[in-house]
Structure formats: C-alpha cells, structure tokens
Design an enzyme around this catalytic site. Structure first.
Site, PDB file in Angstrom:
ATOM      1  N   GLU C  80      33.482  59.082  42.417  1.00 21.80           N
ATOM      2  CA  GLU C  80      34.548  59.537  41.929  1.00 21.80           C
ATOM      3  C   GLU C  80      34.952  58.634  40.571  1.00 21.80           C
ATOM      4  O   GLU C  80      36.241  58.817  40.118  1.00 21.80           O
ATOM      5  CB  GLU C  80      35.427  59.074  43.410  1.00 21.80           C
ATOM      6  CG  GLU C  80      35.457  57.749  43.442  1.00 21.80           C
ATOM      7  CD  GLU C  80      37.159  57.574  43.237  1.00 21.80           C
ATOM      8  OE1 GLU C  80      36.755  56.569  41.937  1.00 21.80           O
ATOM      9  OE2 GLU C  80      38.036  56.997  44.175  1.00 21.80           O
ATOM     10  N   CYS C 112      34.513  59.763  48.648  1.00 21.19           N
ATOM     11  CA  CYS C 112      33.173  59.032  49.250  1.00 21.19           C
ATOM     12  C   CYS C 112      32.162  59.791  49.611  1.00 21.19           C
ATOM     13  O   CYS C 112      31.012  59.257  50.306  1.00 21.19           O
ATOM     14  CB  CYS C 112      33.841  58.509  49.818  1.00 21.19           C
ATOM     15  SG  CYS C 112      35.152  56.927  49.358  1.00 21.19           S
ATOM     16  N   HIS C 234      30.510  56.835  57.070  1.00 17.37           N
ATOM     17  CA  HIS C 234      31.509  56.753  55.897  1.00 17.37           C
ATOM     18  C   HIS C 234      32.073  55.101  56.735  1.00 17.37           C
ATOM     19  O   HIS C 234      32.153  55.098  57.072  1.00 17.37           O
ATOM     20  CB  HIS C 234      31.989  57.720  55.363  1.00 17.37           C
ATOM     21  CG  HIS C 234      32.684  56.709  54.440  1.00 17.37           C
ATOM     22  ND1 HIS C 234      32.200  56.498  53.395  1.00 17.37           N
ATOM     23  CD2 HIS C 234      34.456  57.208  54.548  1.00 17.37           C
ATOM     24  CE1 HIS C 234      33.264  56.017  52.454  1.00 17.37           C
ATOM     25  NE2 HIS C 234      34.862  56.679  53.135  1.00 17.37           N
TER      26      HIS C 234
END
Lengths: 385, 132, 348
Positions: C80, C112, C234
């Site tokens: 990103e 993400c 994550h």
C-alpha cells in the site's frame, strides 16, 4: 618554437565581489596587465574559466570578454580543465606565441562564484568529478580530498596538526598579500576547532569560494627584451597531463599521476631538475592537496609532506617556500583564475616586487595548477633571464 | 533532466554490471570500450558480487543539494572482491564506527529524487556485512 | 505439486518504541502497549522504500532458491506504499534482480492483504504450468497519521517467496479466499495518511474475514485447528491475531514463531508473509502451516502448506527473520523518526 616571455601581469583583489560581474573582473585584470606590460598590443585572447555556465548562466566567454575588452576581430578562445583552466589558458597563450600565431597573446583566468547559493556552487564545483559515478553518490570535493587525507594519515601517520600547518603557513603568507581574500593569520586552535566539513577535513582545511580574475601578457623573448620595463621573465617549461577523473579508477590514491607527469614534463622542457627550483605556487585547494602535490612532484618523499610542513620546510623562510602568495587557502580560489594568479605571484617574485613576502634571490619558480581531485594538472616553470 | 541519464546507467546502478576484458581479464566498472590495462576492445558482461573492503571513506557533513536531509552520511571507496574499486555511500551504519578495511556489501537503495513529484533514482549503496 | 522454493525477508534496522511516540502525544504508553500488545515498530531509513525492501527480500529468496533469475516468469509486488502512484514497482524490482525483460509484473494493492494476493496468483500460475517459477513479494513502508492509533503500529518490512514445481520447501495443499465489501480502512487518492473506522475494524472487518477464511478452509480440507503445527494470522497489532487464534481453538505454541507485531509493528502487506517466513525459519519437515492474511476493504486469503526435508537444507543460506529483527537495531527519537518519515514540513 619561439622562446616565450611574460611581459605583463594583472590581478584584482580576490573576494566576494558583490558589485562586480564576470565581465567586469575579467576586463579589470586584463587592463591591469596591459598597464603593467607597457604595451597595448593583443593578437589573441586565451580565457580560462571552469564553469561560467553554472555559476552565472553565461557561456561563450570568448566573445563577451573580447567585446568588453574592446578587442574584437582577433582570435579569442576559452579553455576548460576544471580548476586547472587558468593554467591551461596560459599554456594556450604560450602556444600562440611559440608557434608564431600571435606576437602578443593575452591569458585571462576568471571565475565569478558568488552569484549562486553555496549549494549551487558546491554542485558546480562537483561537476569536476565523475558526475555519474562520484557526484551521483553525494560526494563533494572536500569529501574526495578527505578520503585522500584519511588514506595519507593511515599510511604515513600524517597528523591533523601537520595538515593544519599548511593552512596556518599559507595564511601567514597571505596576510601580507594585498590581493588575498583572507589576508589574516589563523591559529592551530582555530583550524582544529573549525566546523567539520568532511572528516577529517574541517572548514579551515578548505579553500574558499571566491570571485577573482588574473591576466598575463605573453610575447617572444625577442620582443620582451626591447620593452625594457621589467626584468625579462620567461616560461622555460610547460607540462600538462591527465589522470582518471574518478578516484576509484586509480591504482594508488596517494600518487597524483597527472601532477607527477606534468611536473616532470615541464622540468624536462626547461632542462631543469626539481633541485633547481627556488619556490613553488601549488594547488592547495585543501590542506592535504599541498602535501600530496609536493610528494607527487618529488619535492618531498612520499609520507614526508606532513612533517616537513610542520618543521617549516615550505615556509617563506624555509628551504623550499611554497605558496608565498598565501595559496588558494588564503588568497582565495576563483577556480578558473587560480592558475593565472599563481603565475602572477611567481613573476612578481622573480621581479623582486613581492615586498614583505619577497623570497630573496628567487630565480626559478614552479606553478602547479590542478583540476578536480588530480584529474588534470598543468605545470609551468618560470625563470628570470 | 536526469531521466535518460539515470535510466542509461540502470545495469550498473541496479545490479553492478561490469565489463571483464576478454584478453587480460581486467574488470572495468563502469564498463568501458577500451581496456585501461591492455587496450583490448572486447569485454564480457559480469555482475559484481557486491562484497568488498573499505579502502577509504569520509563523512559528508556539508552535503550537496538533494542530500541535505541525510547528512551526515559516509561515502567510501570499496575494493570489491573481484579487484575493481567502486565509490558509494555507506548506509545503515553509524559513520563514526566505520573503519578502513571493514567488509561491506551492497544493498539496493534510494539515492536521490528529482523533487517530491519527480523521478526517484535508485542505486547500490554499501552496508556493513553483518548478515542481515 | 507446487509450492515455495525460496523465501527471503528484509527489515529496516531502525526502531521506535511506543513510549517514544506516546510521549509526544501525551498518551499513556503502558495502556497502549497492553491494549495493542505492541512494544516497538520498525522504521524505514530515508533511503528505503517498498522497492528497496522488496529487492532486499527477493535477493535473499533467490539465494535460498538457488535458481537463475531468468527462470522467474512473473514478479508481483503487493504494497500500500508503492513509491509511485503511477509507475510500477515490479519493473524496478525485476530490473534490479536481473529478471527483465521476459517477465510479467504487476503491482498489487489490497491494504494489508496485497502480499498474499501476489502469493496466491504466483502459486496458481506456476501450478498451471504457464511458467516455471514466479516471485511474490509483500512489502510496505506504511504510514500512520501523527498522533493516530496507527502511528504506534505502522511499520516497514518485506517478505518474498519464489514459487516453483521442483525443489519445494513448503508444498501448497490448499487455499481459500473470503472477501466482502467492508469499508474499515482506506486511503483516498492524494491523501498522505489512511483513515479508519475505529472499532468497526474489529468484529465486522478483521474477525469476520479471518474467521470466514479459516472456517472455510478447515471445512474444505477436513482439518481441525489441532492438525496444524503452525498458524500465522495478519497482525495489525499484537492483540487481534491472538484473540482470533484463541477463539478459533488454536494455541500459543502454534502462533508463537509467527507473531512478530509486538516487536516489529504492522508491516501491512508484509505482515503475515513475514510471520510465515519466521515460521519457516523454525519449522521441521513435514509440518502443516496455516497462513491467513487480512486486508481491509476487506478480505482474507488462507493457505495450507506442508514443509519438506529441503527446507532444512536451504534456510540457512540467507538471514533469518529473527536475526534481522534482533541484530543491528537502532532506536530513534521521535524527532529523527519524524524527519525520516517526511513528517516535518520544509519550505519547497
């Protein structure tokens, strides 16, 4: 090839000349030179300037300087070899006379450096390094010489005090020079406490940014003898050589090959050995540069430059005076003018006109002018006839 | 306008492409058309390993335009294991702790940019060889 | 058979502690550290960005894979924080690695999740036989707005994986992706910092998608949480992945190696990929690993891998994640950190 003499010398006071332009200072130094010579004849103009394009956005100096000097319709040439541009202009004038192309050839060295910011000046000077493989990486000229200084210190044990002595000695000489940008003495403490620029070099190890110009008028020895205004001073030898522009391309960082070769070439042409030379004006753009140059020319053995300087070997009253003018350090370093200004000093010394800075009995002087970190070098041997 | 100028050097700056003389084996970085040692004109392309020893260095404290924000930073000359020397920045280090003779390796880093909206120029830089 | 044949990572040397940031904003560091399960984060050097971290990670992956870069048919960089809004990172990375010009590159962006997106595409392209090898990278130098909760966690790092059909170190067994349109976090064009929807990022966003992906892949494979040796989720902070793992019936021993956020921060697209790499650094052959990413916006990619004997042979060829995390660290004060991250306004 004809024998060549220097019959006129001109300079202006170096410094931050806010109220003067490049054309002003070039013409002023030329007029001073003509007045000194006692003649008004110029057959060709040879201009040394490193980077008027970057410093003032003006190229084509051959035309503009000839125009404002009121000498149109004669050959006018600009030559460039970074900080050795001045020396190269003298060589170019010498060739004009020696070859019989000009009877009277004018050499002008000029640089107007203070019309740009310090950042822009640093950038302009860095163009004398390899743009793609040195400057691209954020190196500066103090940085390049700093790397040489570190190598010298590590290989030979050269000390910070010894480096500082180059600056102290040159300022002592320059304090007696009315044309110097910084005509004052400095102390060891001041050098060692000055701002660090690029380790191990500090501000007072570095020559300044300067506006300045100097000019010489050359003719044949035959013509010079007729003038009778000054003792006859001749250019007995010229050497010019180049080395790799980038430090990384050199086999030994501490051997300035262009300097060694150019000095050897000039001595050979003049039929002299280094022991015949009474004094020298050398390119001390940084303190370490003076030491490297003296070692590369064979005036001092490799590694002896530091101790010899500290012991006064190169002082005005030393065995081999170096930079009686104050050098680039005290007199100032208007890059394109430097090579011409060095010879101005030598001629004055040979004429016995150097006042408090006069080296007694000076007969033969050597001018060593170099470009970049030693990528080019021009040496002149100047003798009183 | 540095765009074509930087782009042209991509092989050297991105992956240390060098030229090895087919006659005497001398390695030129950057590449040359004529071997500086033997004058031969045929070369083979090789990529330098990126590993070498620091020959000398300085710490730039008065930086040129475009480098002010990263000062003080180290720049050194590194003798690569192939024998050729390369100048470059030494990053990811405490400049005061560098020593001549240190083993360094190259990393791919940002070198400079043409303003905040212009081209970003990438190149090799050296870092201490500590295996990270 | 398809899987990973080489992996590599890159983590900047600079760190900033939660205390140092909290001090500037008058926040209570202890509460933050406890609440986020986060102590410090990595900070990119001024000369590092998504492209340089990608190259660093990919070079390590190439060393481990021991292949000719020319065999790589595709390079995917998920991030990103691509250095350019328009101009590919993939070409910069491919050129630096010597993969150009016969290669397909694409820059991916999915908050993400962009790193595992690349892995997903690379794995299936190789499996399909279109190419011999493919490289997928998750890399970020993410930014949190000054004073925002994200400033404590947004960090930098990269992980690269080379996929192939031969000499596999971790074989792909299955995947499952779970996506919905859920606006929990975004950054608009020309906005410097992202915005997020506070607590809405938890239950309906992170948890819903991670749980969705995990439950689906367990269903699909017929496996149970206890069948896995290792688990990587994550890690936007240190709390979410731990809570999710426990609720789903996993244990600390399973996520131990892969949980890096407490000392690394949230490396965004590199977050779960770095945790996966750290797990490969420690795993034994023939072990099962569940990797589940999460990207705001929102979605999760789940992967099941089984390690092979070859892992032991090749993982010592390049630096391990823990070495990059623990050695050569340098802590920054907030002022220098702000300068490094371009948070100080200077005249143009």
């Amino acid at each position: 090839m004809k024998e060549v003499a220097i019959i006129g010398i001109g300079i202006i006071k170096f410094g931050e000349l806010w109220d003067k332009s490049l054309r002003d200072i070039a013409v002023e130094s030329a007029l001073n030179c003509l007045e000194d010579s006692g003649t008004d004849r110029i057959d060709s103009i040879n201009i040394g300037c490193m980077s008027s394009g970057l410093f003032i956005g003006q190229e084509h100096l051959a035309s503009i300087i000839a125009d404002y000097l009121g000498r149109l319709n004669i050959p006018s040439t600009r030559v460039e070899s970074a900080c050795a541009s001045g020396g190269l202009a003298v060589r170019s004038a010498f060739l004009e006379v020696a070859a019989g192309m000009s009877d009277y050839a004018l050499a002008i060295g000029v640089e107007k450096m203070t019309d740009v910011s310090m950042g822009e000046a640093t950038y302009a000077l860095a163009t004398a390094a390899d743009q793609d493989y040195e400057a691209f990486h954020g190196i500066t000229f103090p940085g390049l010489y700093a790397m040489l200084a570190r190598t010298h210190m590590e290989r030979w044990g050269t000390t910070r005090e010894q480096l500082a002595e180059v600056a102290i000695k040159n300022h002592r000489n320059g304090s007696m020079n009315q044309y110097a940008q910084f005509p004052f003495t400095i102390t060891l403490d001041a050098v060692l406490k000055s701002t660090m620029i690029a380790d191990p070099l500090r501000l007072l190890d570095c020559s300044p940014v300067t506006d300045g110009a100097a000019a010489l008028l050359l003719t044949t020895v035959e013509n010079a003898k007729k003038l009778k205004k000054h003792p006859v001073v001749v250019i007995s030898g010229i050497g010019s050589a180049v080395d790799s522009i980038a430090l990384s391309q050199r086999k030994d960082l501490l051997e300035l090959k262009a300097v060694k070769t150019a000095a050897g070439m000039a001595l050979q042409m003049s039929g002299r050995t280094i022991n015949d030379i009474d004094f020298a004006e050398v390119h001390d753009c940084f303190t370490i540069a003076e030491i490297l140059v003296l070692e590369s020319m064979g005036i001092l053995e490799p590694g002896k430059g530091g101790p010899a300087t500290l012991e006064g070997y190169t002082a005005l009253d030393g065995k081999f005076p170096v930079n009686p003018s104050g050098g680039l350090k005290s007199k100032g370093h208007p890059v394109g003018a430097t090579g011409v200004a060095q010879i101005f000093e030598i001629v004055n010394q040979l004429r016995g006109n150097s006042g408090k800075r006069q080296i007694p009995g000076a007969r033969i002087g050597l001018a060593q002018n170099m470009g970049g970190s030693g990528g080019s070098c021009i040496c002149h041997i100047i003798e009183a006839k | 306008m540095n765009i074509p100028r930087h782009w042209r050097e991509t092989p050297e700056r991105y992956r240390l492409e060098a030229a090895k003389c087919r006659k005497c084996g001398k390695i030129a970085f950057p590449a040359r058309l004529i071997c500086p040692d033997c004058g031969h004109k045929e070369f083979e392309k090789i990529n330098l390993s990126g590993k070498g020893k620091l020959l000398t260095y300085t710490i730039i404290r008065t930086a040129p335009e475009g480098f002010e924000d990263i000062a003080p930073y180290a720049v050194g000359i590194v003798e690569m294991e192939e024998g050729v020397s390369v100048m470059g920045q030494v990053t990811d280090c405490d400049p005061e702790e560098l020593k001549t003779g240190d083993t360094l390796v190259t990393k791919f880093r940002r070198m400079s940019e043409e303003g905040k909206t212009g081209l970003i120029m990438y190149s090799y830089k050296f870092v201490p060889d500590i295996g990270v | 058979m398809v899987g990973i044949i080489g992996y590599g990572t890159q983590i900047p040397r600079y760190r900033i502690k939660v205390e140092e940031i909290a001090k500037v904003w008058g926040a209570d560091a202890e509460t933050l550290k406890r609440g986020l399960n986060l102590n410090e984060k990595s900070v990119p050097a001024p000369d590092e960005d998504c492209a340089t971290l990608s190259v660093g990670a990919a070079r390590n992956a190439l060393v481990r894979a021991g292949i000719d870069p020319a065999l790589i048919g595709a390079v995917y960089v998920g991030s990103e924080s691509h250095p350019y809004a328009v101009k590919p990172t993939g070409t910069i990375v491919s050129e630096a690695l010597g993969i150009c010009p016969h290669v397909h590159t694409a820059d991916l962006e999915f908050a993400c999740k962009a790193g595992t997106e690349g892995m997903f595409i690379a794995l299936y392209l190789v499996k399909s036989g279109v190419m011999t090898c493919a490289l997928a990278i998750g890399a970020d130098t993410s930014q949190g707005a000054p004073g925002d909760a994200l400033e404590y966690s947004a960090s930098a790092g990269a992980a690269a994986f080379i996929m192939g059909r031969e000499n596999i170190i971790a074989e792909l067994l299955d995947t499952h992706c779970y996506m919905t349109d859920t606006p929990d976090f975004w950054r608009r064009e020309n906005a410097h910092y992202p915005e997020h929807s506070g607590r809405f990022t938890g239950e309906p966003a992170y948890k819903k998608h991670v749980f969705g992906a995990v439950n689906a892949i367990l269903d699909k494979t017929g496996m149970k949480p206890e069948d896995f040796d290792y688990l990587i989720f994550h890690q936007p902070n240190g709390k979410f992945p731990v809570q999710a793992a426990r609720q789903l019936g996993f244990t600390e021993a399973q996520y131990h190696y892969g949980l890096l956020t407490p000392v690394l921060g949230n490396t965004y697209s590199a977050s779960s990929p770095l945790g996966f790499a750290a797990t490969l650094d420690e795993a034994d052959p023939d072990q099962l690993i569940l990797l589940v990413s999460y990207g705001s916006g929102a979605g999760s990619d789940a992967f099941v891998f089984r390690t092979t004997e070859r892992l032991l042979k090749n993982r010592d060829l390049a630096p391990k994640v823990r070495k990059q995390l623990d050695e050569h660290r340098k802590y920054l004060e907030y002022g220098v950190y702000a300068k490094f991250r371009g948070k100080i306004l200077k005249p143009e």
